[in-house]
Write a protein that holds these residues in place. Sequence first.
Motif, mmCIF file in Angstrom:
data_model
loop_
_atom_site.group_PDB
_atom_site.id
_atom_site.type_symbol
_atom_site.label_atom_id
_atom_site.label_comp_id
_atom_site.label_asym_id
_atom_site.label_seq_id
_atom_site.Cartn_x
_atom_site.Cartn_y
_atom_site.Cartn_z
ATOM 1 N N ASP A 146 -16.418 -35.715 22.424
ATOM 2 C CA ASP A 146 -17.256 -36.040 23.572
ATOM 3 C C ASP A 146 -16.982 -37.408 24.171
ATOM 4 O OD1 ASP A 146 -18.270 -36.264 20.907
ATOM 5 O OD2 ASP A 146 -20.095 -37.140 21.685
ATOM 6 N N ILE A 147 -16.115 -38.212 23.561
ATOM 7 C CA ILE A 147 -15.782 -39.503 24.167
ATOM 8 C C ILE A 147 -14.278 -39.674 24.374
ATOM 9 C CG2 ILE A 147 -17.850 -40.631 23.258
ATOM 10 C CD1 ILE A 147 -16.097 -41.998 21.178
ATOM 11 N N ILE A 148 -13.513 -38.577 24.258
ATOM 12 C CA ILE A 148 -12.091 -38.679 24.554
ATOM 13 C C ILE A 148 -11.893 -38.792 26.059
ATOM 14 C CG2 ILE A 148 -11.389 -37.423 22.487
ATOM 15 C CD1 ILE A 148 -10.930 -34.977 24.247
ATOM 16 N N LYS A 149 -10.707 -39.201 26.467
ATOM 17 C CA LYS A 149 -10.432 -39.479 27.873
ATOM 18 C C LYS A 149 -9.860 -38.266 28.603
ATOM 19 C CE LYS A 149 -11.567 -43.763 27.073
ATOM 20 N NZ LYS A 149 -12.832 -44.340 27.575
ATOM 21 N N SER A 150 -10.035 -37.078 28.046
ATOM 22 C CA SER A 150 -9.559 -35.862 28.680
ATOM 23 C C SER A 150 -10.554 -34.746 28.395
ATOM 24 C CB SER A 150 -8.167 -35.494 28.168
ATOM 25 O OG SER A 150 -7.560 -34.514 28.983
ATOM 26 N N PHE A 151 -10.289 -33.530 28.903
ATOM 27 C CA PHE A 151 -11.221 -32.421 28.697
ATOM 28 C C PHE A 151 -11.337 -32.037 27.231
ATOM 29 C CE2 PHE A 151 -10.023 -31.546 33.184
ATOM 30 C CZ PHE A 151 -11.293 -31.515 33.730
ATOM 31 N N ASP A 152 -10.236 -32.112 26.519
ATOM 32 C CA ASP A 152 -10.204 -31.613 25.156
ATOM 33 C C ASP A 152 -9.083 -32.324 24.413
ATOM 34 O OD1 ASP A 152 -10.812 -30.113 22.919
ATOM 35 O OD2 ASP A 152 -10.810 -28.197 23.978
ATOM 36 N N PHE A 153 -8.956 -32.017 23.128
ATOM 37 C CA PHE A 153 -7.875 -32.578 22.343
ATOM 38 C C PHE A 153 -6.532 -31.998 22.790
ATOM 39 C CE2 PHE A 153 -11.380 -32.946 19.079
ATOM 40 C CZ PHE A 153 -11.498 -34.319 19.197
ATOM 41 N N SER A 154 -5.456 -32.586 22.317
ATOM 42 C CA SER A 154 -4.109 -32.185 22.714
ATOM 43 C C SER A 154 -3.703 -30.878 22.040
ATOM 44 C CB SER A 154 -3.112 -33.283 22.346
ATOM 45 O OG SER A 154 -3.054 -33.447 20.935
ATOM 46 N N ASN A 155 -2.615 -30.285 22.544
ATOM 47 C CA ASN A 155 -2.065 -29.072 21.927
ATOM 48 C C ASN A 155 -1.595 -29.355 20.504
ATOM 49 O OD1 ASN A 155 -2.412 -27.727 24.422
ATOM 50 N ND2 ASN A 155 -0.443 -28.506 25.153
ATOM 51 N N GLN A 156 -0.991 -30.510 20.290
ATOM 52 C CA GLN A 156 -0.490 -30.824 18.953
ATOM 53 C C GLN A 156 -1.628 -30.975 17.954
ATOM 54 O OE1 GLN A 156 0.272 -35.373 18.163
ATOM 55 N NE2 GLN A 156 1.554 -34.771 19.885
ATOM 56 N N TYR A 157 -2.771 -31.476 18.397
ATOM 57 C CA TYR A 157 -3.920 -31.616 17.497
ATOM 58 C C TYR A 157 -4.322 -30.258 16.923
ATOM 59 C CZ TYR A 157 -8.795 -32.232 16.064
ATOM 60 O OH TYR A 157 -9.976 -32.216 15.361
ATOM 61 N N TYR A 158 -4.439 -29.258 17.779
ATOM 62 C CA TYR A 158 -4.863 -27.940 17.318
ATOM 63 C C TYR A 158 -3.788 -27.263 16.475
ATOM 64 C CZ TYR A 158 -9.009 -28.294 20.212
ATOM 65 O OH TYR A 158 -10.213 -28.693 20.745
ATOM 66 N N GLU A 159 -2.524 -27.459 16.819
ATOM 67 C CA GLU A 159 -1.462 -26.817 16.031
ATOM 68 C C GLU A 159 -1.345 -27.454 14.651
ATOM 69 O OE1 GLU A 159 0.852 -23.586 15.784
ATOM 70 O OE2 GLU A 159 -0.163 -24.210 17.639
ATOM 71 N N PHE A 160 -1.468 -28.781 14.575
ATOM 72 C CA PHE A 160 -1.438 -29.432 13.269
ATOM 73 C C PHE A 160 -2.716 -29.113 12.483
ATOM 74 C CE2 PHE A 160 2.198 -31.550 14.921
ATOM 75 C CZ PHE A 160 2.890 -32.057 13.831
ATOM 76 N N GLY A 161 -3.811 -28.803 13.192
ATOM 77 C CA GLY A 161 -5.013 -28.350 12.514
ATOM 78 C C GLY A 161 -4.816 -27.001 11.842
ATOM 79 N N LYS A 162 -4.106 -26.088 12.527
ATOM 80 C CA LYS A 162 -3.801 -24.789 11.920
ATOM 81 C C LYS A 162 -2.941 -24.940 10.672
ATOM 82 C CE LYS A 162 -3.818 -22.399 16.392
ATOM 83 N NZ LYS A 162 -2.963 -21.689 17.383
ATOM 84 N N ASN A 163 -2.213 -26.040 10.590
ATOM 85 C CA ASN A 163 -1.348 -26.280 9.439
ATOM 86 C C ASN A 163 -1.983 -27.215 8.405
ATOM 87 O OD1 ASN A 163 1.634 -25.105 9.828
ATOM 88 N ND2 ASN A 163 0.818 -25.649 11.847
ATOM 89 N N GLY A 164 -3.281 -27.512 8.580
ATOM 90 C CA GLY A 164 -4.027 -28.192 7.524
ATOM 91 C C GLY A 164 -4.025 -29.696 7.543
ATOM 92 N N TRP A 165 -3.502 -30.332 8.587
ATOM 93 C CA TRP A 165 -3.404 -31.794 8.607
ATOM 94 C C TRP A 165 -4.517 -32.443 9.432
ATOM 95 C CZ3 TRP A 165 -0.290 -33.018 4.891
ATOM 96 C CH2 TRP A 165 0.847 -32.247 4.624
ATOM 97 N N THR A 166 -4.968 -31.783 10.478
ATOM 98 C CA THR A 166 -5.969 -32.351 11.376
ATOM 99 C C THR A 166 -7.143 -31.388 11.509
ATOM 100 O OG1 THR A 166 -4.946 -31.385 13.356
ATOM 101 C CG2 THR A 166 -4.175 -33.558 12.679
ATOM 102 N N SER A 167 -8.072 -31.697 12.424
ATOM 103 C CA SER A 167 -9.275 -30.914 12.640
ATOM 104 C C SER A 167 -10.127 -30.938 11.370
ATOM 105 C CB SER A 167 -8.925 -29.485 13.074
ATOM 106 O OG SER A 167 -10.078 -28.814 13.530
ATOM 107 N N PHE A 168 -11.019 -29.985 11.202
ATOM 108 C CA PHE A 168 -11.951 -29.998 10.071
ATOM 109 C C PHE A 168 -11.289 -29.346 8.857
ATOM 110 C CE2 PHE A 168 -14.465 -29.943 13.961
ATOM 111 C CZ PHE A 168 -15.304 -31.035 13.758
ATOM 112 N N GLN A 169 -11.245 -30.106 7.758
ATOM 113 C CA GLN A 169 -10.623 -29.639 6.521
ATOM 114 C C GLN A 169 -11.541 -29.943 5.341
ATOM 115 O OE1 GLN A 169 -7.735 -27.954 6.656
ATOM 116 N NE2 GLN A 169 -7.333 -28.391 8.827
ATOM 117 N N ILE A 170 -11.327 -29.234 4.248
ATOM 118 C CA ILE A 170 -12.125 -29.444 3.037
ATOM 119 C C ILE A 170 -11.294 -30.215 2.018
ATOM 120 C CG2 ILE A 170 -13.355 -28.311 1.145
ATOM 121 C CD1 ILE A 170 -13.837 -25.951 2.979
ATOM 122 N N GLY A 171 -11.895 -31.279 1.469
ATOM 123 C CA GLY A 171 -11.183 -32.078 0.487
ATOM 124 C C GLY A 171 -11.901 -33.379 0.199
ATOM 125 N N ALA A 172 -11.132 -34.400 -0.112
ATOM 126 C CA ALA A 172 -11.675 -35.722 -0.428
ATOM 127 C C ALA A 172 -10.791 -36.787 0.203
ATOM 128 C CB ALA A 172 -11.754 -35.922 -1.942
#
Length: 382
Positions: A146-172
């Motif tokens: 809600d405070i980023i400078k664009s409508f949404d996150f980048s394409n790379q953010y979502y793709e790296f999220g699908k691969n477990g590095w970004t977005s919401f993940q479970i761990g420590a």
Amino acid sequence: MSKYLLLRIVFILFIVPFFMNAQTSTASNDDSGNGIKYPQFQFKGLLQARYLESFGDNIDVLGVHHSTGDVTQSSFDIKRMRVGLNTKLSEATEVVILVNLADFKSDTKGKVLENAYGKYTFSKYIALTGGQFRPAFGIEELVPVDIIKSFDFSNQYYEFGKNGWTSFQIGASATGAFDIGKFPFNYAFSVLNGNGKDVEMDKDNGKQYSSRVVFGLSEKHKINLGLNGGIGKVFKEKVYAVGADITSVFQLTDKFAFDLQIEYKQGTNHNLYFSLPVDKRTPNVDDYQMRGVYFLPNLRYVVNYQKLTALEFSCRYETFDPNYKIDSNVRQTYTPMVSLEFGKAYTGRIEAGFQIDNYDHDIPDTSTYSNNLFLIQLQLRL
């Protein structure tokens, strides 16, 4: 997680603020020695409502091409409807819960529950976090949507999220900050399941280990250099990810400010590799590599006229390739946007602009198809 349990969580999020005063007066304790009473509650909310219009031939508002049949090319949509509760149990301990009610409009599996973690801060040098959270692995992971400078996150953010590095993940995770000479230094180290949010258990016995360090190079212009690296195993295959980013803010005049974000990421696209039939992929997961870079300049003009706080103009350019080694198909995205801010810290925001996607190779009847999408977004947040 069942819908009934999620509804109970939402009910608690709404009902707790009404009992805050009673709870703090009867069950609070002075845990800090300075008169501050705990627990403390902070209720948060976010609404992002949109109007979308696709200008591509036979392409719907979700970016999917249709070779036959009717196509929905204009629509209103609720992108996010979040409610959250931050609870300070003591000076050092906090619990954070965040859910996205807009996910109920489609299949809720792996959705709805976003943040669900506890954090204990020993000192500014080290804090430990456990549960479901956004691990630090780039600029966007540290900034709410809600405070980023664009409508949404980048394409790379979502793709790296699908691969477990970004977005919401479970761990420590362990995080902290200290100074190296005159330069501030921040670090984060995370151990993750790597298979996304709201899941019962890890998909395999492998874990993904990621790290991020940030060097403060200029306090005046807020220039920060971030470096990211990660390794892990997914179904016994070795995977990796790396990245680098830089941010800066230049105060041009009392009313004008210019900020810039640049971020690069590269890594194994094991999500793509394991989604393919065995006879349709190579034996080596390292053949499937993704990489991308984006530039996000933003010009801010402070208005402070009646309810209007500021005007912002941005245009993110991104190039991303999900499989550049053996089946390259570069996606170039331009996102010009104008934003009107009302109140402080984007309490109210109206945004308008375009998302312009160009692929090297269009694939009919998929979302991998060039398109121009017009957006108007209303944002309200607590």
